[in-house]
Design an enzyme around this catalytic site. Structure first.
Site, PDB file in Angstrom:
ATOM      1  N   ASP A   5       0.803  -1.221   0.000  1.00 37.67           N
ATOM      2  CA  ASP A   5       0.000   0.000   0.000  1.00 37.67           C
ATOM      3  C   ASP A   5       0.839   1.277   0.000  1.00 37.67           C
ATOM      4  OD1 ASP A   5       0.919  -0.127   2.596  1.00 37.67           O
ATOM      5  OD2 ASP A   5      -1.045   0.056   3.535  1.00 37.67           O
ATOM      6  N   ASP A   6       2.141   1.154   0.142  1.00 33.51           N
ATOM      7  CA  ASP A   6       3.000   2.337   0.060  1.00 33.51           C
ATOM      8  C   ASP A   6       3.849   2.306  -1.211  1.00 33.51           C
ATOM      9  OD1 ASP A   6       4.621   0.263   0.849  1.00 33.51           O
ATOM     10  OD2 ASP A   6       5.488   1.302   2.571  1.00 33.51           O
ATOM     11  N   ASP A  86       5.104 -12.494   1.040  1.00 32.47           N
ATOM     12  CA  ASP A  86       6.006 -12.514  -0.112  1.00 32.47           C
ATOM     13  C   ASP A  86       6.714 -13.858  -0.247  1.00 32.47           C
ATOM     14  OD1 ASP A  86       5.308  -9.843  -0.164  1.00 32.47           O
ATOM     15  OD2 ASP A  86       7.262  -9.116   0.483  1.00 32.47           O
ATOM     16  N   HIS A 110      11.362   0.208  -1.416  1.00 31.74           N
ATOM     17  CA  HIS A 110      11.905   1.136  -0.427  1.00 31.74           C
ATOM     18  C   HIS A 110      13.289   0.702   0.050  1.00 31.74           C
ATOM     19  CE1 HIS A 110      10.081  -2.129   1.813  1.00 31.74           C
ATOM     20  NE2 HIS A 110      10.890  -1.824   2.804  1.00 31.74           N
TER      21      HIS A 110
END
Length: 181
Positions: A5-6, A86, A110
């Site tokens: 979601d980021d 994952d 990230h």
């Protein structure tokens, strides 16, 4: 496809990338970016010891329709595998459904430390995704994000997604003008 979601996903790029893989004729595709380069040893009483590479939702990953069908019965038991999502998907895709892991450098997470300084603005629109680490302070998290003009304040746009969207719209407009010439 699965993205955290980021993540900021450039949908047009995602479609182009997926179409390019589809044209290869390969049908059991598991496409994205690894979170770590080396294989991890997974120990679990349900499936024993396995050495596994897997793609991270932090950069996003996609499964071909054929692979989803082949893994359907195994995906239903992901909770029983007792791994993070994952890793569990990577295990099912590769060990149970015969999927082929394909790492694509256009998926970004990230975890990339210096994307801000290592990607030109001309390359941004060719990428599929960018991740943001909500756990880091803003000045640290932005190192893993492309260098775009900041249009909104940190309070208005803490993940810089709006600024990236504005940059991409301007880039698309420039591209359309060049096509018209």
């Amino acid at each position: 496809c699965n993205f955290d979601d980021d993540n900021y996903v450039i949908v047009d790029s995602l479609i182009r990338v997926l179409k390019s893989y589809h044209r290869t004729g390969e049908r059991n595709l598991y496409i994205g970016r690894k979170s770590i380069q080396r294989k991890r040893r997974l120990r679990n009483p349900k499936f024993g010891n396995v050495m596994l590479s897997y793609l991270t939702g932090g950069a996003g990953y996609c499964l071909s329709g054929e692979l989803v069908e082949k893994g359907r019965k195994h995906f239903a038991s992901l909770d029983e595998i007792e791994l993070n999502d994952d890793m569990a998907v990577g295990y099912v895709v590769q060990e149970k459904a015969g999927g082929k892991l394909i790492e694509d450098a256009r998926f970004h997470s990230h975890l990339e430390n210096d994307l801000k300084n290592n990607m030109t603005q001309n390359d941004i629109s060719k990428q599929v995704s960018f991740g943001w680490d909500n756990k880091l302070k803003h000045h640290q998290a932005c190192r893993s994000f492309p260098n775009v003009p900041i249009v909104f304040s940190v309070d208005e746009d803490p993940l810089q997604f709006q600024s990236l969207r504005q940059f991409l719209k301007l880039d698309e407009h420039k591209h359309e003008e060049n096509q018209a010439i």
